[in-house]
Motif scaffolding. Structure first.
Motif, PDB file in Angstrom:
ATOM      1  N   LEU A  37       0.727  -1.046  -0.067  1.00  0.00           N
ATOM      2  CA  LEU A  37       0.014   0.048   0.186  1.00  0.00           C
ATOM      3  C   LEU A  37       0.891   1.164  -0.042  1.00  0.00           C
ATOM      4  O   LEU A  37       0.432   2.241  -0.680  1.00  0.00           O
ATOM      5  CB  LEU A  37      -1.003   0.029   1.242  1.00  0.00           C
ATOM      6  N   ALA A  38       1.945   1.396   0.896  1.00  0.00           N
ATOM      7  CA  ALA A  38       2.769   2.399   0.870  1.00  0.00           C
ATOM      8  C   ALA A  38       3.495   2.622  -0.314  1.00  0.00           C
ATOM      9  O   ALA A  38       3.657   3.874  -0.891  1.00  0.00           O
ATOM     10  CB  ALA A  38       3.935   2.299   2.124  1.00  0.00           C
ATOM     11  N   GLY A  44       2.162   5.613  -7.389  1.00  0.00           N
ATOM     12  CA  GLY A  44       0.983   5.437  -8.371  1.00  0.00           C
ATOM     13  C   GLY A  44       0.533   6.814  -8.711  1.00  0.00           C
ATOM     14  O   GLY A  44       0.993   7.856  -7.993  1.00  0.00           O
ATOM     15  N   PRO A  45      -0.535   6.870  -9.580  1.00  0.00           N
ATOM     16  CA  PRO A  45      -1.068   8.128  -9.924  1.00  0.00           C
ATOM     17  C   PRO A  45      -1.886   8.755  -8.890  1.00  0.00           C
ATOM     18  O   PRO A  45      -2.270   8.093  -8.000  1.00  0.00           O
ATOM     19  CB  PRO A  45      -1.631   7.823 -11.257  1.00  0.00           C
ATOM     20  N   ASP A  46      -2.052  10.161  -8.912  1.00  0.00           N
ATOM     21  CA  ASP A  46      -2.874  10.701  -8.034  1.00  0.00           C
ATOM     22  C   ASP A  46      -4.478  10.242  -8.472  1.00  0.00           C
ATOM     23  O   ASP A  46      -4.938  10.480  -9.625  1.00  0.00           O
ATOM     24  CB  ASP A  46      -2.895  12.155  -8.195  1.00  0.00           C
ATOM     25  N   GLN A  47      -4.969   9.711  -7.264  1.00  0.00           N
ATOM     26  CA  GLN A  47      -6.452   9.420  -7.597  1.00  0.00           C
ATOM     27  C   GLN A  47      -7.268   9.627  -6.160  1.00  0.00           C
ATOM     28  O   GLN A  47      -6.512   9.513  -4.976  1.00  0.00           O
ATOM     29  CB  GLN A  47      -6.524   7.860  -7.961  1.00  0.00           C
ATOM     30  N   PRO A  48      -8.550   9.270  -6.048  1.00  0.00           N
ATOM     31  CA  PRO A  48      -9.104   9.551  -4.591  1.00  0.00           C
ATOM     32  C   PRO A  48      -8.784   8.209  -3.882  1.00  0.00           C
ATOM     33  O   PRO A  48      -8.218   7.056  -4.184  1.00  0.00           O
ATOM     34  CB  PRO A  48     -10.541   9.020  -5.089  1.00  0.00           C
ATOM     35  N   LEU A  49      -8.563   8.634  -2.649  1.00  0.00           N
ATOM     36  CA  LEU A  49      -8.444   7.611  -1.476  1.00  0.00           C
ATOM     37  C   LEU A  49      -9.064   6.486  -1.574  1.00  0.00           C
ATOM     38  O   LEU A  49      -8.508   5.197  -1.606  1.00  0.00           O
ATOM     39  CB  LEU A  49      -8.430   8.168  -0.131  1.00  0.00           C
ATOM     40  N   VAL A  50     -10.535   6.397  -1.799  1.00  0.00           N
ATOM     41  CA  VAL A  50     -11.258   5.144  -1.841  1.00  0.00           C
ATOM     42  C   VAL A  50     -10.915   4.343  -2.962  1.00  0.00           C
ATOM     43  O   VAL A  50     -10.557   3.159  -2.899  1.00  0.00           O
ATOM     44  CB  VAL A  50     -12.763   5.692  -1.943  1.00  0.00           C
ATOM     45  N   GLN A  51     -10.620   4.842  -4.148  1.00  0.00           N
ATOM     46  CA  GLN A  51     -10.270   4.186  -5.293  1.00  0.00           C
ATOM     47  C   GLN A  51      -8.831   3.582  -5.153  1.00  0.00           C
ATOM     48  O   GLN A  51      -8.831   2.406  -5.693  1.00  0.00           O
ATOM     49  CB  GLN A  51     -10.433   5.374  -6.537  1.00  0.00           C
ATOM     50  N   PHE A  52      -8.193   4.215  -4.495  1.00  0.00           N
ATOM     51  CA  PHE A  52      -6.662   3.939  -4.331  1.00  0.00           C
ATOM     52  C   PHE A  52      -6.829   2.500  -3.565  1.00  0.00           C
ATOM     53  O   PHE A  52      -6.232   1.544  -3.899  1.00  0.00           O
ATOM     54  CB  PHE A  52      -5.884   4.640  -3.725  1.00  0.00           C
ATOM     55  N   PHE A  53      -7.708   2.371  -2.318  1.00  0.00           N
ATOM     56  CA  PHE A  53      -7.675   1.355  -1.408  1.00  0.00           C
ATOM     57  C   PHE A  53      -8.283   0.001  -2.326  1.00  0.00           C
ATOM     58  O   PHE A  53      -8.137  -0.985  -2.337  1.00  0.00           O
ATOM     59  CB  PHE A  53      -8.490   1.466  -0.404  1.00  0.00           C
ATOM     60  N   LEU A  54      -9.391   0.283  -3.218  1.00  0.00           N
ATOM     61  CA  LEU A  54      -9.861  -0.678  -3.901  1.00  0.00           C
ATOM     62  C   LEU A  54      -9.179  -1.253  -4.957  1.00  0.00           C
ATOM     63  O   LEU A  54      -8.994  -2.537  -5.253  1.00  0.00           O
ATOM     64  CB  LEU A  54     -11.221  -0.025  -4.604  1.00  0.00           C
ATOM     65  N   ARG A  58      -7.670  -5.214  -4.828  1.00  0.00           N
ATOM     66  CA  ARG A  58      -7.782  -6.166  -6.036  1.00  0.00           C
ATOM     67  C   ARG A  58      -6.364  -6.733  -6.425  1.00  0.00           C
ATOM     68  O   ARG A  58      -6.224  -7.922  -6.765  1.00  0.00           O
ATOM     69  CB  ARG A  58      -8.372  -5.685  -7.180  1.00  0.00           C
ATOM     70  N   PHE A  59      -5.300  -5.743  -6.325  1.00  0.00           N
ATOM     71  CA  PHE A  59      -4.175  -6.426  -6.353  1.00  0.00           C
ATOM     72  C   PHE A  59      -3.512  -7.318  -5.418  1.00  0.00           C
ATOM     73  O   PHE A  59      -2.498  -8.202  -5.542  1.00  0.00           O
ATOM     74  CB  PHE A  59      -3.022  -4.931  -6.505  1.00  0.00           C
ATOM     75  N   PHE A  60      -3.887  -7.031  -3.997  1.00  0.00           N
ATOM     76  CA  PHE A  60      -3.335  -8.037  -3.178  1.00  0.00           C
ATOM     77  C   PHE A  60      -4.018  -9.024  -2.872  1.00  0.00           C
ATOM     78  O   PHE A  60      -3.638 -10.183  -2.127  1.00  0.00           O
ATOM     79  CB  PHE A  60      -3.401  -6.885  -1.812  1.00  0.00           C
ATOM     80  N   LEU A  61      -5.419  -9.282  -3.031  1.00  0.00           N
ATOM     81  CA  LEU A  61      -6.222 -10.427  -2.870  1.00  0.00           C
ATOM     82  C   LEU A  61      -5.561 -11.623  -3.204  1.00  0.00           C
ATOM     83  O   LEU A  61      -5.693 -12.508  -2.509  1.00  0.00           O
ATOM     84  CB  LEU A  61      -7.765  -9.937  -3.340  1.00  0.00           C
ATOM     85  N   PRO A  62      -5.270 -11.632  -4.590  1.00  0.00           N
ATOM     86  CA  PRO A  62      -4.656 -13.114  -4.806  1.00  0.00           C
ATOM     87  C   PRO A  62      -3.466 -13.550  -3.868  1.00  0.00           C
ATOM     88  O   PRO A  62      -3.223 -14.640  -3.671  1.00  0.00           O
ATOM     89  CB  PRO A  62      -4.220 -12.998  -6.246  1.00  0.00           C
ATOM     90  N   THR A  63      -2.697 -12.794  -3.756  1.00  0.00           N
ATOM     91  CA  THR A  63      -1.596 -12.794  -2.576  1.00  0.00           C
ATOM     92  C   THR A  63      -2.066 -13.448  -1.392  1.00  0.00           C
ATOM     93  O   THR A  63      -1.563 -14.374  -0.695  1.00  0.00           O
ATOM     94  CB  THR A  63      -0.716 -11.575  -2.505  1.00  0.00           C
ATOM     95  N   ALA A  64      -3.123 -12.585  -0.782  1.00  0.00           N
ATOM     96  CA  ALA A  64      -3.573 -13.108   0.358  1.00  0.00           C
ATOM     97  C   ALA A  64      -4.223 -14.595   0.393  1.00  0.00           C
ATOM     98  O   ALA A  64      -4.028 -15.223   1.210  1.00  0.00           O
ATOM     99  CB  ALA A  64      -4.845 -12.148   0.851  1.00  0.00           C
ATOM    100  N   VAL A  65      -4.863 -14.762  -0.762  1.00  0.00           N
ATOM    101  CA  VAL A  65      -5.616 -16.181  -0.806  1.00  0.00           C
ATOM    102  C   VAL A  65      -4.469 -17.266  -0.983  1.00  0.00           C
ATOM    103  O   VAL A  65      -4.522 -18.321  -0.180  1.00  0.00           O
ATOM    104  CB  VAL A  65      -6.552 -16.197  -2.222  1.00  0.00           C
ATOM    105  N   VAL A  66      -3.435 -17.171  -1.801  1.00  0.00           N
ATOM    106  CA  VAL A  66      -2.592 -18.137  -1.827  1.00  0.00           C
ATOM    107  C   VAL A  66      -1.887 -18.244  -0.542  1.00  0.00           C
ATOM    108  O   VAL A  66      -1.383 -19.259  -0.053  1.00  0.00           O
ATOM    109  CB  VAL A  66      -1.392 -17.574  -3.035  1.00  0.00           C
ATOM    110  N   SER A  67      -1.231 -17.220   0.253  1.00  0.00           N
ATOM    111  CA  SER A  67      -0.883 -17.364   1.605  1.00  0.00           C
ATOM    112  C   SER A  67      -1.684 -18.163   2.361  1.00  0.00           C
ATOM    113  O   SER A  67      -1.319 -19.024   3.204  1.00  0.00           O
ATOM    114  CB  SER A  67      -0.507 -16.001   2.157  1.00  0.00           C
ATOM    115  N   LEU A  68      -2.933 -17.650   2.346  1.00  0.00           N
ATOM    116  CA  LEU A  68      -4.005 -18.789   3.299  1.00  0.00           C
ATOM    117  C   LEU A  68      -4.115 -19.950   2.854  1.00  0.00           C
ATOM    118  O   LEU A  68      -4.210 -20.742   3.899  1.00  0.00           O
ATOM    119  CB  LEU A  68      -5.558 -17.913   3.225  1.00  0.00           C
ATOM    120  N   LEU A  69      -3.830 -20.468   1.714  1.00  0.00           N
ATOM    121  CA  LEU A  69      -3.877 -21.743   1.403  1.00  0.00           C
ATOM    122  C   LEU A  69      -2.521 -22.670   2.009  1.00  0.00           C
ATOM    123  O   LEU A  69      -2.491 -23.667   2.081  1.00  0.00           O
ATOM    124  CB  LEU A  69      -3.779 -21.894  -0.080  1.00  0.00           C
ATOM    125  N   ILE A  70      -1.274 -21.631   1.857  1.00  0.00           N
ATOM    126  CA  ILE A  70      -0.213 -22.363   2.262  1.00  0.00           C
ATOM    127  C   ILE A  70      -0.301 -22.653   3.877  1.00  0.00           C
ATOM    128  O   ILE A  70       0.423 -23.332   4.479  1.00  0.00           O
ATOM    129  CB  ILE A  70       0.974 -21.313   2.060  1.00  0.00           C
TER     130      ILE A  70
END
Length: 197
Positions: A37-38, A44-54, A58-70
């Motif tokens: 995130l940092a 990253g480009p300038d964008q609203p904070l809500v859009q940034f977190f979304l 979406r970018f971090f979700l696959p990594t979290a799922v794979v880590s949860l499976l391990i």
């Protein structure tokens, strides 16, 4: 090779290890998420904070799922590894309790791959030594006890024992001490002679 029937033996030790592994996994996952995130916020480009977190989610979700499976594989591996030292300690404590209760303990052998295999040999040497000392003590106690017929004769006062065999008289005779009768009173002897016959 002996098969391990149970992996979860010591709830306190193995449970603490598995809980610590889950805590490390969560801390690692949270650290990676904050770092991503940092980095996205800085580069990253300038964008609203809500859009940034979304977008970051979406970018971090696959990594979290794979880590949860391990994570279950990680916990299972820690459980297997901890069994290699909690299992020997569990068996050692059990045999020590039997040894302290006076039971006969057979030689102990750890499974292949367990930690501290020399500990079983040292325990077997101590158990064999204690068994030998207990046998010697029992043999000495039996040899120190008098035979039953002799003990019953002494208790009832029967047998070939006579006053002549008493230690006092035997000691007196061996010491050469002569037992003398008390001197006779001369006045009493004169009175006896003057009595009418």
């Amino acid at each position: 090779m002996r098969i391990r029937k149970r992996l979860f033996i010591d709830r306190k030790v193995q449970g603490a290890l598995m809980l610590r592994a889950v805590e490390y996994w969560f801390c690692c996952l949270l650290t990676v998420a904050l770092a991503l995130l940092a980095w996205s916020l800085i580069t990253g480009p300038d964008q609203p904070l809500v859009q940034f977190f979304l977008d970051s989610w979406r970018f971090f979700l696959p990594t979290a799922v794979v880590s949860l499976l391990i994570l279950p594989l990680l916990v299972y591996d820690i459980l297997r590894l901890s069994n290699k030292f909690t299992g020997p300690l569990f068996r050692l404590r059990r045999e020590l309790r039997r040894l302290a209760a006076g039971e006969q303990v057979p030689p102990m052998h750890f499974r292949e791959g367990d930690f501290w295999p020399d500990l079983a040999d040292e325990f077997n040497a101590v158990a064999q030594r204690m068994e030998m000392l207990a046998g010697r003590a029992e043999q000495g106690r039996k040899s120190a006890e008098p035979s039953q017929p002799e003990a019953s004769k002494r208790a009832s006062g029967t047998g070939n024992y006579s006053p002549a065999q008493s230690p006092e008289r035997a000691g007196a005779s061996t010491a050469g001490v002569a037992v003398k009768s008390p001197p006779e009173d001369s006045s009493r002897r004169d009175r006896l002679c003057e009595l009418p016959r």
